[in-house]
Design an enzyme around this catalytic site. Structure first.
Site, PDB file in Angstrom:
ATOM      1  N   CYS A 113       0.816  -1.233   0.000  1.00 55.21           N
ATOM      2  CA  CYS A 113       0.000   0.000   0.000  1.00 55.21           C
ATOM      3  C   CYS A 113       0.844   1.276   0.000  1.00 55.21           C
ATOM      4  O   CYS A 113       0.329   2.351  -0.294  1.00 55.21           O
ATOM      5  CB  CYS A 113      -0.961   0.000   1.184  1.00 55.21           C
ATOM      6  SG  CYS A 113      -2.113  -1.381   1.130  1.00 55.21           S
ATOM      7  N   HIS A 249      -3.294   7.323   2.467  1.00 56.89           N
ATOM      8  CA  HIS A 249      -3.666   5.994   1.962  1.00 56.89           C
ATOM      9  C   HIS A 249      -5.054   5.651   2.516  1.00 56.89           C
ATOM     10  O   HIS A 249      -5.337   5.877   3.688  1.00 56.89           O
ATOM     11  CB  HIS A 249      -2.646   4.960   2.411  1.00 56.89           C
ATOM     12  CG  HIS A 249      -3.086   3.558   2.152  1.00 56.89           C
ATOM     13  ND1 HIS A 249      -3.567   3.151   0.922  1.00 56.89           N
ATOM     14  CD2 HIS A 249      -3.155   2.468   2.969  1.00 56.89           C
ATOM     15  CE1 HIS A 249      -3.898   1.880   0.993  1.00 56.89           C
ATOM     16  NE2 HIS A 249      -3.656   1.436   2.214  1.00 56.89           N
ATOM     17  N   ASN A 279     -10.012  -0.064  -0.109  1.00 50.61           N
ATOM     18  CA  ASN A 279      -8.547   0.044  -0.078  1.00 50.61           C
ATOM     19  C   ASN A 279      -8.001  -0.511  -1.393  1.00 50.61           C
ATOM     20  O   ASN A 279      -8.048  -1.717  -1.621  1.00 50.61           O
ATOM     21  CB  ASN A 279      -8.020  -0.743   1.131  1.00 50.61           C
ATOM     22  CG  ASN A 279      -6.504  -0.721   1.231  1.00 50.61           C
ATOM     23  OD1 ASN A 279      -5.813  -0.309   0.303  1.00 50.61           O
ATOM     24  ND2 ASN A 279      -5.989  -1.179   2.355  1.00 50.61           N
TER      25      ASN A 279
END
Ligand code: COA
Length: 322
Positions: A113, A249, A279
């Site tokens: 990520c 994020h 996500n």
């Protein structure tokens, strides 16, 4: 001194939308639980046969158009992804070919990520040394391919997508600072426990899935993101109030709120897309950036703090005078 500056952004989400109600039919969960514990309302899922490179290509074209950049102008391509089309060639090489570019450096970065922050920091350094003038930096993922759709601990969280930026040499910042970190001691908290040289039959059989100890990830993420905010502000002699926009994020609204609180930042100064995208790992920061630039919230001259945290663990920040 050469700096690097973002001159165009682009984003792409697959057509198919999966609402929380659909997940209610697949696992023992509820729309209410998903919304309240994660903030996710819906996510996009790549169609069968639609690859990470397909998503990256759409986002790249949009970023190039926004920057008025042609294929001939691009002299570096970096794709951040954990879900490449192939073991090799890299997704960056596949994308280079799609865009009709030949001979430039092109490579993938794997920092889960945090991948886009890593890729942006690398491109920034290429530009600062004078070896690159115009870089295409992409975060793209088809995470749906490594999700166990019977595991309610993970399947409610993730989605597919791609975001891209064009980064150009400039006389003024641009990117003011980047910080990158990793700590492999946390390798078991968030992982896909198979790969090419470990248990590769699972890959061949399509049984390689994300495993996560959600509670532990949550705690380390909140603490670590707090520290990277402090590190970035102090290294640049900035006060919290100097940051105009937080572009985090998009893992979980509760993790994002904790970071915003650390910055004394109201949530209307935080770019939030996790509700609409889930996500999307390496794609989440460039997608959020693109959304807020296109809807006019982020304006030229604004100071942006981009931050991310992911498997590894990896984490990082980019401070940008946009
Ligand atoms: N639907 C309904 N209930 C669920 C559920 C789901 N999808 N997943 C877990 N639960 C249940 C648990 O079984 C538990 O039930 P119990 O109290 O009867 O034992 C309860 O909900 C609470 O579980 P818990 O794991 O403590 O929830 P949480 O508040 O920690 O939220 C996460 C879980 C995964 C949303 C949260 O830990 C998280 O976001 N972690 C970080 C994940 C992340 O961001 N990963 C990527 C980092 S880049």
């Amino acid at each position: 001194m050469i700096y690097s500056s973002i001159t165009g952004t682009g984003g792409y989400l697959p057509e198919r939308i999966m609402e929380n109600a659909e997940l209610e039919q697949m696992v023992n969960t509820s729309d209410e639980w998903i919304k309240s514990r994660t903030g996710v309302v819906k996510r996009h899922i790549a169609a069968e046969g639609e690859t990470t490179c397909d998503l990256a290509e759409h986002a790249a074209h949009k970023a190039m158009k926004a920057a008025s950049a042609s294929s001939d102008d691009i002299d570096l391509i970096i794709v951040a992804t954990t879900t490449p089309d192939l073991i090799f060639p890299s997704t960056a090489c596949l994308l280079q070919h799609r865009l009709g570019i030949r001979g430039t450096a092109a490579f993938d970065v794997q920092a889960v990520c945090t991948g886009f922050i890593y890729a942006l920091a690398i491109a920034d350094k290429f530009i600062k040394t004078g070896s690159t003038k115009k870089a295409l930096v992409v975060g793209a993922e088809t995470l749906s391919r490594i999700i166990d759709w019977t595991d309610r601990d993970t399947c409610v969280l993730f989605g597919d997508g791609a975001g891209a930026v064009i980064l150009e040499a400039s006389e003024t910042p641009g990117i003011v600072s980047t910080f990158l970190h990793a700590d492999g001691q946390y390798k078991d908290l968030l992982k896909v426990p198979s790969g090419i040289s470990t248990d590769c039959t699972k890959i061949k059989d399509g049984n390689a899935f994300i495993q996560m100890q959600g509670n532990e990830v949550f705690k380390v993420a909140v603490n670590t993101l707090g520290r990277i905010v402090d590190e970035t502000l102090s290294a640049n002699n900035l006060k919290k109030k100097d940051i105009d926009w937080l572009v985090p994020h998009q893992a979980n609204t509760r993790i994002i709120s904790a970071t915003a609180k650390k910055l004394d930042m109201p949530m209307d100064k935080v770019i939030l897309t996790v509700d609409q995208h889930g996500n999307t790992s390496a794609a989440s920061v460039p997608l959020a950036l693109d959304v807020a630039i296109r809807d006019g919230r982020i304006q030229r001259g604004d100071k942006l703090l981009l931050e991310a945290f992911g498997g590894g663990f990896t984490w990082g920040s980019a401070l940008i005078d946009y």
